[in-house]
Scaffold this motif. Structure first.
Motif, short mmCIF file in Angstrom:
data_model
loop_
_atom_site.label_atom_id
_atom_site.label_comp_id
_atom_site.label_asym_id
_atom_site.label_seq_id
_atom_site.Cartn_x
_atom_site.Cartn_y
_atom_site.Cartn_z
N ASN A 154 55.78 25.72 66.22
CA ASN A 154 56.61 24.60 65.74
C ASN A 154 56.53 24.44 64.22
OD1 ASN A 154 57.42 23.99 68.31
ND2 ASN A 154 55.92 22.38 68.63
N ARG A 208 62.25 27.19 66.38
CA ARG A 208 61.65 27.84 67.57
C ARG A 208 62.74 28.14 68.61
NH1 ARG A 208 59.13 23.28 70.33
NH2 ARG A 208 61.24 23.16 71.19
N ARG A 210 51.82 17.39 74.70
CA ARG A 210 52.84 18.31 74.18
C ARG A 210 52.48 19.76 74.50
NH1 ARG A 210 56.47 16.45 70.35
NH2 ARG A 210 56.43 18.42 69.21
N GLY A 261 60.77 22.58 66.20
CA GLY A 261 61.34 22.99 67.48
C GLY A 261 62.74 23.57 67.34
N ARG A 321 53.29 20.54 77.97
CA ARG A 321 54.75 20.51 78.14
C ARG A 321 55.37 21.83 77.67
NH1 ARG A 321 58.70 17.70 75.05
NH2 ARG A 321 57.18 16.54 73.82
N ASP A 367 45.39 13.56 66.92
CA ASP A 367 46.57 13.09 67.64
C ASP A 367 46.57 13.64 69.07
OD1 ASP A 367 49.00 12.54 68.71
OD2 ASP A 367 50.19 13.33 67.05
N ARG A 385 57.20 24.78 79.79
CA ARG A 385 58.63 24.94 79.52
C ARG A 385 58.97 26.39 79.18
NH1 ARG A 385 61.42 22.14 74.45
NH2 ARG A 385 60.81 20.18 75.42
N ARG A 416 50.95 19.92 58.84
CA ARG A 416 50.67 18.70 59.62
C ARG A 416 51.24 18.80 61.03
NH1 ARG A 416 55.27 15.88 60.99
NH2 ARG A 416 57.04 16.38 59.66
N ARG A 417 51.87 19.91 61.34
CA ARG A 417 52.56 20.03 62.63
C ARG A 417 51.60 20.42 63.75
NH1 ARG A 417 58.17 19.44 61.96
NH2 ARG A 417 58.49 18.86 59.79
N ASP A 418 52.12 20.46 64.98
CA ASP A 418 51.20 20.59 66.11
C ASP A 418 50.78 22.03 66.42
OD1 ASP A 418 53.80 21.05 66.92
OD2 ASP A 418 53.76 19.70 68.65
N ARG A 433 49.25 15.41 71.28
CA ARG A 433 49.47 16.87 71.23
C ARG A 433 48.94 17.56 72.49
NH1 ARG A 433 47.39 17.12 65.01
NH2 ARG A 433 49.25 16.18 64.09
P1 ATP Z 1 61.56 19.28 71.98
O1 ATP Z 1 62.34 20.52 72.25
O2 ATP Z 1 60.87 18.73 73.17
O3 ATP Z 1 62.32 18.27 71.19
P2 ATP Z 1 60.20 19.71 69.50
O4 ATP Z 1 59.18 20.75 69.09
O5 ATP Z 1 61.51 19.73 68.81
O6 ATP Z 1 60.35 19.80 71.07
P3 ATP Z 1 59.98 16.97 68.63
O7 ATP Z 1 59.18 15.89 69.26
O8 ATP Z 1 61.44 16.90 68.62
O9 ATP Z 1 59.47 18.32 69.31
O10 ATP Z 1 59.41 17.12 67.14
C1 ATP Z 1 59.99 17.98 66.18
C2 ATP Z 1 58.88 18.69 65.42
O11 ATP Z 1 58.02 17.73 64.81
C3 ATP Z 1 57.98 19.55 66.26
O12 ATP Z 1 58.51 20.84 66.46
C4 ATP Z 1 56.71 19.59 65.44
O13 ATP Z 1 56.82 20.49 64.36
C5 ATP Z 1 56.67 18.20 64.86
N1 ATP Z 1 55.89 17.27 65.71
C6 ATP Z 1 56.35 16.45 66.66
N2 ATP Z 1 55.36 15.74 67.22
C7 ATP Z 1 54.24 16.12 66.61
C8 ATP Z 1 52.87 15.74 66.72
N3 ATP Z 1 52.47 14.85 67.61
N4 ATP Z 1 51.98 16.35 65.89
C9 ATP Z 1 52.38 17.26 64.98
N5 ATP Z 1 53.65 17.65 64.82
C10 ATP Z 1 54.57 17.10 65.63
#
Ligand code: ATP
Ligand code: MG
Length: 416
Positions: free
Chosen positions: A130, A42, A176, A39, A179, A170, A183, A124-126, A173
């Motif tokens: 991200n 991003r 997420r 994030g 969300r 998971d 957003r 492994r990310r969502d 997600r």
């Molecule tokens: P925010 O702006 O709401 O913080 P974010 O994308 O930074 O959004 P975080 O929860 O801070 O979300 O998590 C940081 C990163 O970790 C995400 O960008 C993503 O790459 C990874 N991540 C977080 N949660 C998950 C998940 N449930 N499954 C896979 N990857 C995840």
């Protein structure tokens, strides 16, 4: 692609960039690459200002214990997943994760984690948006590494999952996804939407622990467009999985902010007020199921049940023209602020007056005399004290007995 210093500054402060550079150097000295990730990158591309950042490295997290003085770190918290939270003296925080691969033993389980390369870590990310990395070492500062098409999806405003099991592995997600969609005003990639729908239909959301659902729900209630997200959750059958059967009505949810912002100046998130709105038309059984699935505390769940039954009576009483201050006070005094804000969002102009009178005025009225003063007046201690104090409060609520002297005179008149 390399991010210019100018663009970086739109999203991150000089201070945090300096810290990122120092961390980059430390990792490089020990021979491991490290990057801003997820994030954070991003939001740099979208020019969203941010305070805290995420870093990933192939190196050992424990390394940061040794350099905490040099980096002026106040506190380091290590987690079971090989992540470290660095809290700095100036209050900002940086999360550093050791690159890892995750496997899920069954749907909605917590992952089994193994150390891996950066390349594995992004998989492994969502969502693709991200998965971006940005170099923070001398050689590659500002350089973007895009292994999975994240840049293109950001440009096209698309939320795209990385593989077909993503939401089963998971289900947080799913929350997420909605969300981020709201957003950033993005849309789901068609295949991703199908995966979300299938996951919802499979019932996997119910397999998440209440704590994990609670975390996601409260996070999305903090979003500026929380109302749109909640309506999407309702339309897509997610609230139904949490126990709320009927689809939500757009009107009450959308008018919430407008109605309370006109009157209330307190910076808070009002999650509980929003939950009261969300569960407004649910019956007692649904509320109980909802409370249990989203891990509400006993007090929170009791409040939802109590207002379901009582809100009509409260609002009707408040909307009577001849309602007295005393009545308003005793009607509202046992309710927490979140409940009052919820009622305010439902109120007519007459009942709104009552709630505001309570919040701005009646709530702060305190009696000045104490038990000791009653003793001095020669009244024998006992349950009568409580009654006397309540009588005085009632007088004050209706605008009488301004000073302590008047309170004392009142007691003398009534009880001597
Ligand atoms: P925010 O702006 O709401 O913080 P974010 O994308 O930074 O959004 P975080 O929860 O801070 O979300 O998590 C940081 C990163 O970790 C995400 O960008 C993503 O790459 C990874 N991540 C977080 N949660 C998950 C998940 N449930 N499954 C896979 N990857 C995840
Ligand atoms: Mg984040």
């Amino acid at each position: 692609m390399r991010i210019s210093a100018r663009k970086l500054k739109k999203s991150l402060s000089e201070e945090i960039l300096k810290k990122a550079k120092s961390i980059g150097e430390i990792c490089m000295e020990s021979g491991y690459p490290c990057y801003l990730v997820g994030g954070t990158v991003r939001d740099i591309i979208l020019k969203v200002p941010q305070i805290d950042i995420d870093i990933v490295t192939e190196g050992n997290i424990k390394l940061f214990g040794d350099v905490s003085k040099k980096l002026k770190i106040k506190k380091i918290t290590l987690s079971q997943f090989n992540t470290a939270k660095l809290l700095f003296n100036d209050g900002c925080s940086i999360d550093i994760a050791q690159a890892r691969k995750e496997t899920y033993q069954y749907p909605a389980s917590l992952p089994v984690v193994r150390r891996s390369s950066i390349h594995e870590d992004v998989k492994r990310r969502d969502f693709t948006i991200n998965t971006l990395l940005m170099g923070i070492t001398k050689n590659d500062f500002g350089k973007i590494y895009d292994y999975l098409g994240g840049i293109e999806d950001i440009e096209k405003c698309i939320i795209r999952a990385l593989h077909k099991n993503s939401f089963i592995d998971d289900p947080t997600r799913i929350f997420r996804a909605f969300r981020f969609k709201e957003r950033f005003s993005f849309r789901f990639h068609r295949r991703t939407k199908t995966l979300i729908d299938n996951a919802i239909r499979s019932g996997v959301i119910k397999k998440l622990s209440p704590q994990r659902i609670r975390k996601e729900l409260f996070l999305l209630l903090k979003e500026r467009r929380w109302n749109k997200i909640v309506l999407s959750l309702s339309r897509n059958g997610i609230l139904q999985e949490l126990g709320i059967k009927n689809e939500l009505n757009r009107v009450p949810i959308n008018s919430f902010e407008k109605k309370i912002n006109d009157y209330i100046n307190i910076k808070r998130n009002w999650e509980l007020s929003k939950l009261l709105l969300i569960t407004e038309y649910a019956n007692g059984k649904e509320i109980k199921t909802f409370s249990q699935r989203v891990g509400l505390k006993k007090k929170e769940s009791m409040l939802l049940l109590e207002l379901r039954k009582g809100r009509k009576r409260i609002l009707t009483t408040l909307s009577r023209k001849e309602v007295s201050n005393k009545e308003i006070y005793w009607l509202l005094t046992s309710l927490p602020l979140d409940a009052l804000i919820y009622l305010l969002s439902k109120a007519t102009s007459q009942s709104r007056k009552g709630i505001l009178l309570y919040l701005n005025d009646l709530k702060n009225i305190k009696i000045k005399i104490k038990g000791d003063d009653l003793k001095k007046l020669g009244i024998k201690a006992g349950p009568i004290y409580k009654q006397i104090l309540k009588m005085i409060l009632n007088e004050k609520l209706n605008g009488r007995l301004k000073t302590k002297r008047e309170e004392i005179e009142f007691v003398k008149r009534q009880f001597k």
